[in-house]
Design a protein around this motif. Structure first.
Motif, PDB file in Angstrom:
ATOM      1  N   GLU A  73       0.818  -1.208   0.000  1.00  0.00           N
ATOM      2  CA  GLU A  73       0.000   0.000   0.000  1.00  0.00           C
ATOM      3  C   GLU A  73       0.855   1.263   0.000  1.00  0.00           C
ATOM      4  O   GLU A  73       1.914   1.313   0.630  1.00  0.00           O
ATOM      5  CB  GLU A  73      -0.909   0.036   1.244  1.00  0.00           C
ATOM      6  CG  GLU A  73      -1.845  -1.153   1.383  1.00  0.00           C
ATOM      7  CD  GLU A  73      -2.942  -1.207   0.336  1.00  0.00           C
ATOM      8  OE1 GLU A  73      -3.108  -0.208  -0.401  1.00  0.00           O
ATOM      9  OE2 GLU A  73      -3.614  -2.249   0.250  1.00  0.00           O
ATOM     10  N   ASP A  96      -2.277   6.566   2.371  1.00  0.00           N
ATOM     11  CA  ASP A  96      -3.647   6.793   1.895  1.00  0.00           C
ATOM     12  C   ASP A  96      -4.434   7.821   2.712  1.00  0.00           C
ATOM     13  O   ASP A  96      -5.552   8.155   2.354  1.00  0.00           O
ATOM     14  CB  ASP A  96      -4.420   5.472   1.899  1.00  0.00           C
ATOM     15  CG  ASP A  96      -4.579   4.879   3.291  1.00  0.00           C
ATOM     16  OD1 ASP A  96      -3.574   4.402   3.842  1.00  0.00           O
ATOM     17  OD2 ASP A  96      -5.689   4.912   3.827  1.00  0.00           O
ATOM     18  N   LYS A 127      -7.039   0.474   5.317  1.00  0.00           N
ATOM     19  CA  LYS A 127      -6.380   0.073   4.069  1.00  0.00           C
ATOM     20  C   LYS A 127      -5.284  -0.961   4.318  1.00  0.00           C
ATOM     21  O   LYS A 127      -5.018  -1.819   3.468  1.00  0.00           O
ATOM     22  CB  LYS A 127      -5.790   1.318   3.396  1.00  0.00           C
ATOM     23  CG  LYS A 127      -5.468   1.150   1.920  1.00  0.00           C
ATOM     24  CD  LYS A 127      -6.724   1.082   1.090  1.00  0.00           C
ATOM     25  CE  LYS A 127      -6.396   0.933  -0.401  1.00  0.00           C
ATOM     26  NZ  LYS A 127      -5.761   2.159  -0.944  1.00  0.00           N
TER      27      LYS A 127
END
Length: 357
Positions: A8, A11, A29
């Motif tokens: 990831e 975010d 996330k």
């Protein structure tokens, strides 16, 4: 069912303005953050950007990704402020509850990555910051009479003090403000460089690895964390390894790109992914991982919530393969070694430990 691992990018925008921004990886996330009780965030300071004095609910490490930053540190109940000037490649450990401020006095942006242990945090997997001043500051929550008695002020003066800073988290300072000079004898005591090419493990033409543990930076023993930096040249490989003391790893790609594979207890990949600059991934307890860089090379910063981690190698001179006797290898890899003599197994092991260039 083994843990699901994802790759990831940051975010969550916590704050953003003309002074810079603070960004975080969220639990929603990246659920392994809360499961592993780890936190991750990134601070961007534009020139003259200033992060207001604050403390945090977690032990953490800061990795300087770019630029140079002046940092002020005050530990609880200490009458002394330590001032550091840290630059790209430096690592600074931060104790839970210590007050710090961060200032970019340069002409280019500065970025610092934070990894930490959130096992004592208000919200596992997240950092919570407590600011001393500003619209979100602690003083704003106390009535003027409390502030007046605390600082020996009258009512009007206490109101002016509380309301004097209208910024939140980060502010941009005017030109000409002179910050304190760095304190003497702070390097190697309060921070250290981790991207030194004369690293702890160096393979010519392939890259190097540096570790920071309590052995070479004592303050890491006090906060129970350690750091690692891996630089891989183009197409180089970081052979499979695992943290033998049962610590989780949190990793960030600071530069370049490559491929990461993580294998769990069932002998199946739980992550086999392309990774690039800005990506974060977590390696669960005891899982084994390997990395192959693309032609452009790759740099990876990582943290382990242990001040003296034990890393087990699955290949190379210090691996189990090197220690196991030929007959054990013949039994362990029956199909491959079934027609090979002990001498041939020994030759295989030599090649495995010292492959030709």
């Amino acid at each position: 069912m083994e843990a699901k691992i994802t790759v990831e990018k940051v975010d969550q925008t916590v704050f953003e303005g003309d002074s810079g921004g603070y960004y975080a990886w969220s639990n929603s996330k990246t659920p392994l953050l809360s499961d592993s009780k780890l936190g991750a965030g990134k601070l961007l300071l534009h020139p003259h950007g200033f992060a207001l004095p604050h403390y945090i609910d977690s032990q953490k490490i800061g990795f300087v990704l770019q630029g140079a930053i002046t940092v002020g540190l005050v530990t609880p109940n200490s009458p002394e402020e330590k001032v550091l000037l840290i630059k790209k490649g430096d690592v600074v450990p931060l104790s839970i509850g210590a007050v710090s401020w961060w200032f970019n006095g340069g002409d280019t942006d500065a970025t610092i990555l934070f990894f930490g242990d959130t096992s004592k945090a208000l919200i596992p997997g997240q950092f919570t910051y407590f600011f001393v001043s500003g619209v979100l500051g602690l003083l704003a929550g106390f009535q003027p009479d409390f502030v007046a008695k605390t600082f020996g002020l009258d009512h009007k003066e206490s109101e002016n003090l509380v309301n004097s800073q209208q910024g939140a988290l980060l502010v941009k300072l005017d030109d000409g403000i002179k910050f304190p000079e760095p304190s003497n004898h702070t390097k190697d005591k309060l921070y250290a460089t981790i991207d030194d090419p004369s690293g702890e493990v160096v393979v010519k033409g392939r890259g190097f690895i540096n570790y920071l543990t309590e052995k070479n930076l004592r303050v890491l023993g006090e906060i129970g964390l350690s750091a690692r930096f891996v630089k891989l040249e183009g197409s180089a490989m970081l052979a499979p390894s695992y943290v033998a003391d049962g610590s989780v790893q949190i990793c960030y790609v600071g530069k370049g790109s490559g491929r990461v594979k993580v294998v769990g207890s069932e002998g199946k990949p739980v992550l086999d992914s392309k990774v690039e600059e800005g990506d974060l991934f977590i390696i669960p307890l005891f899982f084994s991982s390997a990395t192959i860089a693309d032609d452009c090379g790759m740099e990876v910063f990582s943290m382990v919530p242990s001040s003296k981690p034990i890393v087990g190698q699955l290949a190379g001179y210090t691996s189990a393969w090197n220690a196991l006797s030929p007959v054990v290898l013949q039994c362990d890899f029956k199909y491959y070694f079934r027609i090979r003599t002990s001498f041939q197994v020994e030759e295989f092991r030599k090649y495995h430990n010292h492959p030709p260039k």
